[in-house]
Scaffold this motif. Structure first.
Motif, PDB file in Angstrom:
ATOM      1  N   UNK A  85       0.700  -0.751   0.178  1.00  0.00           N
ATOM      2  CA  UNK A  85       0.148   0.186   0.218  1.00  0.00           C
ATOM      3  C   UNK A  85       0.787   1.412  -0.085  1.00  0.00           C
ATOM      4  N   UNK A  86       0.269   1.991  -1.059  1.00  0.00           N
ATOM      5  CA  UNK A  86       1.847   3.321  -0.952  1.00  0.00           C
ATOM      6  C   UNK A  86       0.805   4.707  -0.643  1.00  0.00           C
ATOM      7  N   UNK A  87      -0.707   4.664  -1.139  1.00  0.00           N
ATOM      8  CA  UNK A  87      -1.883   5.528  -0.306  1.00  0.00           C
ATOM      9  C   UNK A  87      -3.136   5.066   0.671  1.00  0.00           C
ATOM     10  N   UNK A 130       3.834   5.991   1.334  1.00  0.00           N
ATOM     11  CA  UNK A 130       4.184   7.493   1.193  1.00  0.00           C
ATOM     12  C   UNK A 130       2.840   8.554   1.336  1.00  0.00           C
ATOM     13  N   UNK A 131       2.047   8.630   1.658  1.00  0.00           N
ATOM     14  CA  UNK A 131       0.644   9.077   1.498  1.00  0.00           C
ATOM     15  C   UNK A 131      -0.852   8.397   2.784  1.00  0.00           C
ATOM     16  N   UNK A 145       3.651  12.462   2.847  1.00  0.00           N
ATOM     17  CA  UNK A 145       2.021  13.401   3.369  1.00  0.00           C
ATOM     18  C   UNK A 145       1.043  13.021   4.297  1.00  0.00           C
ATOM     19  N   UNK A 146       1.375  13.381   5.675  1.00  0.00           N
ATOM     20  CA  UNK A 146       0.699  13.207   6.516  1.00  0.00           C
ATOM     21  C   UNK A 146      -0.815  13.744   6.360  1.00  0.00           C
ATOM     22  N   UNK A 204       9.348  15.535   4.939  1.00  0.00           N
ATOM     23  CA  UNK A 204       7.572  14.981   5.360  1.00  0.00           C
ATOM     24  C   UNK A 204       6.679  16.334   5.527  1.00  0.00           C
ATOM     25  N   UNK A 205       5.411  16.578   5.299  1.00  0.00           N
ATOM     26  CA  UNK A 205       4.714  17.686   5.403  1.00  0.00           C
ATOM     27  C   UNK A 205       3.088  16.932   6.145  1.00  0.00           C
TER      28      UNK A 205
END
Length: 154
Positions: free
Chosen positions: A49-51, A79-80, A107-108, A145-146
């Motif tokens: 799982x990437x997103x 990744x997100x 990104x979170x 990272x955001x």
């Protein structure tokens, strides 16, 4: 608008190839009422799982983000992550563990992040929570990272 049986069938049948699982709550509609097994199966059966976009409103047993479980959510490829209804069923400790262990996370996004009651040890406002999580991710080696804290617009 998946419910538990459909989500379980999806992740059991396609989890090892599933790269995106996005369950955006519909405007004006309640979040999908996933029960414990829906969260548990998502964690157990998704491999690359990437997103991930999902509501935590009904994760009353805190299963999805519990990284101490026997079969925790695999973080290697994520990744997100977009989490809706982040509130009483989520702890700061779970979010810190998530951002420090998910090395590829870029990104979170947290919607309706009201952790804890005002004045208790688990209470944080959005801006301080974002700073804490970004700092912890950088300490763990994730420089790109955001964190975004948002409110649902119904």
């Amino acid at each position: 608008h998946l419910q538990n049986p459909e989500l379980k069938a999806l992740v059991k049948g396609h989890g090892k190839w599933l790269t995106h699982l996005q369950m955006t709550p519909m405007i004006g509609a309640p979040s999908p009422k996933l029960q414990g097994c829906g969260y548990r199966w998502t964690a157990q059966h998704t491999k690359i799982l990437q997103v991930l976009e999902i509501s935590l409103r009904h994760d009353v047993k805190r299963q999805l983000l519990d990284l101490t479980r026997r079969n925790p959510l695999r973080l290697e490829c994520l990744q997100e992550i977009i989490l809706w209804d982040v509130g009483s069923n989520t702890t700061i400790e779970q979010l810190v563990a998530l951002v420090t262990r998910a090395k590829k996370l870029r990104r979170l996004v947290l919607y309706d992040a009201e952790l804890g009651e005002k004045g208790d040890n688990n209470s944080e406002d959005g801006s301080s929570l974002a700073r804490i999580l970004e700092c912890k991710a950088k300490e763990a080696g994730n420089e790109i990272f955001l964190v975004q804290i948002k409110e649902r617009k119904d």
